[in-house]
Structure formats: structure tokens, C-alpha cells
Design a protein around this motif. Structure first.
Motif, PDB file in Angstrom:
ATOM      1  N   ASP A   9      -5.631 -29.675 -54.532  1.00  0.00           N
ATOM      2  CA  ASP A   9      -5.867 -31.053 -54.955  1.00  0.00           C
ATOM      3  C   ASP A   9      -5.178 -31.267 -56.291  1.00  0.00           C
ATOM      4  N   GLY A  10      -5.227 -32.380 -56.854  1.00  0.00           N
ATOM      5  CA  GLY A  10      -4.559 -32.703 -58.111  1.00  0.00           C
ATOM      6  C   GLY A  10      -5.141 -31.958 -59.300  1.00  0.00           C
ATOM      7  N   GLY A  11      -6.385 -31.492 -59.226  1.00  0.00           N
ATOM      8  CA  GLY A  11      -7.030 -30.812 -60.363  1.00  0.00           C
ATOM      9  C   GLY A  11      -6.814 -29.319 -60.351  1.00  0.00           C
ATOM     10  N   GLY A  12      -5.969 -28.820 -59.451  1.00  0.00           N
ATOM     11  CA  GLY A  12      -5.703 -27.398 -59.420  1.00  0.00           C
ATOM     12  C   GLY A  12      -6.664 -26.632 -58.539  1.00  0.00           C
ATOM     13  N   HIS A  13      -7.551 -27.359 -57.819  1.00  0.00           N
ATOM     14  CA  HIS A  13      -8.498 -26.675 -56.914  1.00  0.00           C
ATOM     15  C   HIS A  13      -7.850 -26.485 -55.564  1.00  0.00           C
ATOM     16  N   GLU A  14      -8.276 -25.472 -54.877  1.00  0.00           N
ATOM     17  CA  GLU A  14      -7.730 -25.156 -53.553  1.00  0.00           C
ATOM     18  C   GLU A  14      -8.832 -25.361 -52.502  1.00  0.00           C
ATOM     19  N   ILE A  15      -8.469 -26.196 -51.480  1.00  0.00           N
ATOM     20  CA  ILE A  15      -9.459 -26.550 -50.440  1.00  0.00           C
ATOM     21  C   ILE A  15      -8.972 -26.001 -49.102  1.00  0.00           C
ATOM     22  N   ASN A  16      -9.896 -25.455 -48.327  1.00  0.00           N
ATOM     23  CA  ASN A  16      -9.569 -24.909 -47.022  1.00  0.00           C
ATOM     24  C   ASN A  16      -9.473 -26.050 -46.022  1.00  0.00           C
ATOM     25  N   LEU A  17      -8.482 -26.034 -45.095  1.00  0.00           N
ATOM     26  CA  LEU A  17      -8.247 -27.125 -44.132  1.00  0.00           C
ATOM     27  C   LEU A  17      -9.374 -27.230 -43.112  1.00  0.00           C
ATOM     28  N   THR A  18      -9.901 -26.163 -42.695  1.00  0.00           N
ATOM     29  CA  THR A  18     -10.988 -26.172 -41.697  1.00  0.00           C
ATOM     30  C   THR A  18     -12.233 -26.831 -42.263  1.00  0.00           C
ATOM     31  N   GLU A  19     -12.507 -26.511 -43.515  1.00  0.00           N
ATOM     32  CA  GLU A  19     -13.685 -27.126 -44.128  1.00  0.00           C
ATOM     33  C   GLU A  19     -13.480 -28.614 -44.292  1.00  0.00           C
ATOM     34  N   MET A  20     -12.258 -29.025 -44.574  1.00  0.00           N
ATOM     35  CA  MET A  20     -11.991 -30.452 -44.758  1.00  0.00           C
ATOM     36  C   MET A  20     -12.157 -31.213 -43.443  1.00  0.00           C
ATOM     37  N   GLN A  21     -11.702 -30.645 -42.352  1.00  0.00           N
ATOM     38  CA  GLN A  21     -11.866 -31.312 -41.042  1.00  0.00           C
ATOM     39  C   GLN A  21     -13.348 -31.457 -40.673  1.00  0.00           C
ATOM     40  N   ALA A  22     -14.105 -30.458 -40.992  1.00  0.00           N
ATOM     41  CA  ALA A  22     -15.541 -30.535 -40.698  1.00  0.00           C
ATOM     42  C   ALA A  22     -16.200 -31.620 -41.509  1.00  0.00           C
ATOM     43  N   MET A  23     -15.776 -31.753 -42.770  1.00  0.00           N
ATOM     44  CA  MET A  23     -16.342 -32.806 -43.615  1.00  0.00           C
ATOM     45  C   MET A  23     -15.972 -34.186 -43.092  1.00  0.00           C
ATOM     46  N   VAL A  24     -14.720 -34.351 -42.619  1.00  0.00           N
ATOM     47  CA  VAL A  24     -14.309 -35.658 -42.073  1.00  0.00           C
ATOM     48  C   VAL A  24     -15.118 -36.004 -40.824  1.00  0.00           C
ATOM     49  N   ARG A  25     -15.282 -35.046 -39.939  1.00  0.00           N
ATOM     50  CA  ARG A  25     -16.065 -35.308 -38.722  1.00  0.00           C
ATOM     51  C   ARG A  25     -17.498 -35.692 -39.063  1.00  0.00           C
ATOM     52  N   GLU A  26     -18.045 -35.039 -40.035  1.00  0.00           N
ATOM     53  CA  GLU A  26     -19.432 -35.337 -40.431  1.00  0.00           C
ATOM     54  C   GLU A  26     -19.550 -36.736 -40.981  1.00  0.00           C
ATOM     55  N   GLU A  27     -18.554 -37.139 -41.820  1.00  0.00           N
ATOM     56  CA  GLU A  27     -18.613 -38.486 -42.381  1.00  0.00           C
ATOM     57  C   GLU A  27     -18.414 -39.566 -41.313  1.00  0.00           C
ATOM     58  N   VAL A  28     -17.486 -39.302 -40.366  1.00  0.00           N
ATOM     59  CA  VAL A  28     -17.254 -40.279 -39.280  1.00  0.00           C
ATOM     60  C   VAL A  28     -18.499 -40.410 -38.418  1.00  0.00           C
ATOM     61  N   ALA A  29     -19.174 -39.317 -38.122  1.00  0.00           N
ATOM     62  CA  ALA A  29     -20.385 -39.358 -37.304  1.00  0.00           C
ATOM     63  C   ALA A  29     -21.487 -40.159 -37.980  1.00  0.00           C
ATOM     64  N   LYS A  30     -21.589 -39.942 -39.325  1.00  0.00           N
ATOM     65  CA  LYS A  30     -22.613 -40.718 -40.046  1.00  0.00           C
ATOM     66  C   LYS A  30     -22.288 -42.202 -40.019  1.00  0.00           C
ATOM     67  N   ALA A  31     -20.980 -42.537 -40.141  1.00  0.00           N
ATOM     68  CA  ALA A  31     -20.598 -43.951 -40.124  1.00  0.00           C
ATOM     69  C   ALA A  31     -20.858 -44.582 -38.765  1.00  0.00           C
ATOM     70  N   LEU A  32     -20.522 -43.856 -37.684  1.00  0.00           N
ATOM     71  CA  LEU A  32     -20.771 -44.386 -36.333  1.00  0.00           C
ATOM     72  C   LEU A  32     -22.264 -44.561 -36.055  1.00  0.00           C
ATOM     73  N   GLU A  33     -23.007 -43.559 -36.519  1.00  0.00           N
ATOM     74  CA  GLU A  33     -24.460 -43.637 -36.291  1.00  0.00           C
ATOM     75  C   GLU A  33     -25.067 -44.821 -37.004  1.00  0.00           C
ATOM     76  N   ALA A  34     -24.534 -45.116 -38.195  1.00  0.00           N
ATOM     77  CA  ALA A  34     -25.069 -46.250 -38.941  1.00  0.00           C
ATOM     78  C   ALA A  34     -24.628 -47.588 -38.354  1.00  0.00           C
ATOM     79  N   SER A  35     -23.468 -47.631 -37.635  1.00  0.00           N
ATOM     80  CA  SER A  35     -22.953 -48.903 -37.106  1.00  0.00           C
ATOM     81  C   SER A  35     -23.373 -49.185 -35.664  1.00  0.00           C
TER      82      SER A  35
END
Length: 382
Positions: A9-35
Motif C-alpha cells: 500500500d502507499g504507507g509501506g505496508h504489505e497486504i496479502n491478495l487472498t486476504e484482500m479478496q476475502a475482505m471484499v467478499r465479506e463487504e459485498v455480502a454485508k451490502a447485499l444483505e442490507a439491501s
């Protein structure tokens, strides 16, 4: 990015791609559930509106006004309207008009088609009249003809005033003969339709109906006790049933009398039991049944002088003398007359010697045969 699996990321932190995909799926599921509830409400509202619009279209359109549906002649005939043959009869013609109006209402026929559809139900003489009217008015004239105008022309032709006056006259002189109560009541109502001036109140209906009935009904019905005509008709029906029962009982007695099957006849042919209880016995002297001693005198034959028979039943060749009442000779041969000088024919009429006088034979005396009332009862030839 190192090894293709990590992202810096821009702050020099390193993020794993698998963890990022899981976070996106979780956020999309929460959004769908709320809508989802919001989308379901919108879907339900859309379905309700669609259904409402469809029902509105079926019932006449979106604006709520009924869209007229054209009724075909086939649908009109399916209601089985009656035909009219052209009788000049107020009752039949008005019945046909009433039937047509009822068929218009049942089939929801358009007003502009009423005259055309009704004209097709005319036949024979009525059809001839209708064709003549179409020629006079033309095609457009017949189409513009309303039902009220058609009815006026129709009744003027097949329900004239003269025919109505005739029915009124028949109604005034209407008399019940041998018809049943239901039959005469139906005729009464049919003719009363054309006499409204004579039947303005219920009491007028009752009095007119009562005066029309047969005498065997009128004498047992009191119109003043009836509040409605229906009550009087019910009483007349009860009287009719009573007369029918009386007639059936009378015919039953007549049949029993002819066949000898009545109970009364079983006791009418038993005189022996009836007489024996009163001391009546058969008499051997006179040959009849009576009580007590027989007072009959013995019969005597004036021909042979014997008892037990009369002269017309006598078989004896001997004759009885009318002078001495002894058998064996007749009066002209009676010895008593000969001893007195009047026996023979030579002594019946002669002249005395020397006297010159004619001696006449005395005339025989008349005889009377007496018989008493009791003897007359037991004598068979008196």
C-alpha cells in the motif's frame, strides 16, 4: 509487489491478495444483505401494481370506465328468445314484448341492436309485416328505429284497441263453469291485465273474483272475510277439494249399490233371523209366515163343492147345481124344480087349459160371492 501474492500500500505496508479478496467478499455480502429488504419491498410493490393494472384492464380500462363489449346475435339467440307468428291477440303480443325485453337484459344486448335482433324472432304473418316496414323505412330508417318506437308500431298492429275492448267485455261477463280453480284463476289474471280501471283496489279484485265463481263455490265463500285476493283463492281451492271428496264418496256408494258389496246389504237379506226373534212362524194352513193362529177360512169350490181349491183350479167333471147347490147335475135338471112343475123345457112356457093364461117360469135369482179382507190376503187369484 513481491512474489505476486503481496501488495504494498502507499504507507509501506504489505497486504496479502487472498486476504484482500476475502475482505471484499465479506463487504459485498454485508451490502447485499442490507439491501435485500429494500429490493423486496420494491419488487412487491411492482407486482401489486401490475396485478391491479391487469384487473383494471379486465374491468374496463385504466381510467375506470367500462369498455362496452359487442353482443353478437349468436349470444342473443343462446338466451332462447321466443318467436311471434303474428296473431292479433293482445295477450300473446304483450307476452312476446315482455319476453324480448327480458332477453335484452339477460344478454346485455346493445340498444342499437335490439330492434334488429327482435325482428329476426318474427315469423309467418309477423315476418311479412316486418319486411313491409323495412321496405317503407329503408335500411337506415330501420337501424335508427328505437325499441320504444318499434314497440309502439308492433302493438298498434297486433294489439289493437278493438281487441282490448273485446277482452274487457269478456272479463265483465266472465263466469266459472266446470274449470278447475287454478285454470279459471289463470284466465282471470290474463284478462284482468287489460282492465286496470275495473280493478283499482284489492277489494275490487276480491269482489270481482267472487262474483265470477260458480254457485257451488260462492255460497260457501264470504269475500268480506278475506283481506287479499290470495286468501279468497285459497278458500276456493279448499272448497274444490271438499267437492272432490264428496264426489268420490258418491261414486263409491253407487258402485257398492250396483255390485252389492256394501256392508248394509249383508244384513238386508236375512229375514229369517229377524222374524224368528218376534215369534213369526211358517203356517202350513195358508202357506205364509205370520204370528199366532191362522184365521184363514178354507177355500171351497162352487163347482164340485170340495174345499182346498177354487173353481178355476177344479179338475172334477161334476158340476154344481145353482138351485140346490148339490153336485151331479145342473139347474135345468134339478129335481127340486121338476117337483115344483118347472123342470123341463115343456113346462117353461105353456098356456093353462081352460084359463087361457100364460104361465111363466120364474127367473133365477142372482148370486153374490162374498169374501172377507183376510180371505183376500191369502187367496192367490184375488
Amino acid at each position: 509487489m513481491a512474489g505476486g501474492d503481496n501488495i504494498h500500500d502507499g504507507g509501506g505496508h504489505e497486504i496479502n491478495l487472498t486476504e484482500m479478496q476475502a475482505m471484499v467478499r465479506e463487504e459485498v455480502a454485508k451490502a447485499l444483505e442490507a439491501s435485500i429488504p429494500h429490493h423486496m419491498e420494491g419488487l412487491q410493490a411492482s407486482m401489486r401494481e401490475f396485478i391491479r393494472q391487469e384487473f383494471a384492464n379486465l374491468r374496463g380500462g385504466r381510467d375506470g370506465e367500462r369498455t362496452p363489449k359487442k353482443v353478437t346475435y349468436k349470444e342473443f339467440v343462446a338466451c332462447k328468445p321466443s318467436e311471434f307468428k303474428g296473431e292479433v291477440d293482445p295477450l300473446l303480443s304483450q307476452r312476446w314484448i315482455t319476453d324480448m325485453e327480458g332477453t335484452f337484459e339477460t344478454s346485455h344486448c346493445d340498444q342499437e341492436d335490439e330492434v334488429i335482433f327482435a325482428g329476426n324472432q318474427l315469423c309467418e304473418r309477423a315476418k311479412d309485416w316486418w319486411e313491409l316496414l323495412r321496405k317503407e323505412r329503408g335500411r337506415d330508417g330501420v337501424k335508427s328505429l328505437t325499441w320504444a318506437e318499434f314497440k309502439e308500431l308492433f302493438l298498434k298492429r297486433f294489439c289493437p284497441q278493438a281487441a282490448i275492448d273485446r277482452i274487457t267485455e269478456e272479463f265483465l261477463h266472465m263466469r266459472h263453469k266446470e274449470e278447475s280453480i287454478d285454470t279459471i284463476t289463470a284466465i282471470f289474471y290474463d284478462k284482468a291485465r287489460f282492465c286496470p280501471d275495473l280493478l283499482q283496489t284489492e277489494r275490487m279484485w276480491i269482489n270481482r273474483y267472487h262474483s265470477m265463481l260458480n254457485a257451488k263455490y260462492r255460497e260457501f265463500l264470504t269475500p268480506s272475510k278475506c283481506e287479499t285476493l290470495a286468501e279468497l283463492i285459497d278458500f276456493a281451492r279448499e272448497r274444490e277439494l271438499e267437492l272432490k271428496r264428496q264426489e268420490d264418496r258418491g261414486e263409491k256408494r253407487k258402485v257398492e249399490k250396483e255390485t252389492g258389496s256394501s256392508k248394509k246389504g249383508k244384513f238386508s237379506n236375512s229375514p229369517t233371523k229377524f222374524h224368528s226373534s218376534r215369534g213369526v212362524k211358517h203356517c202350513t194352513k195358508c202357506g205364509k209366515d205370520h204370528m199366532g193362529d191362522c184365521s184363514t177360512r178354507p177355500l171351497s169350490c162352487y163347482k164340485c163343492g170340495k174345499q182346498g181349491h177354487l173353481a178355476n183350479q177344479c179338475t172334477s167333471p161334476l158340476n154344481l147345481c145353482y138351485n140346490c147347490y148339490k153336485p151331479g147335475h145342473i139347474r135345468s135338471e134339478c129335481p127340486e124344480l121338476k117337483g115344483a112343475g118347472f123342470g123341463g123345457t115343456e113346462n117353461r112356457s105353456f098356456k093353462g087349459q081352460g084359463s087361457g093364461k100364460k104361465v111363466e117360469v120364474p127367473k133365477p135369482k142372482g148370486r153374490a160371492f162374498q169374501i172377507t179382507a183376510e180371505e183376500a190376503k191369502v187367496t192367490p187369484d184375488v
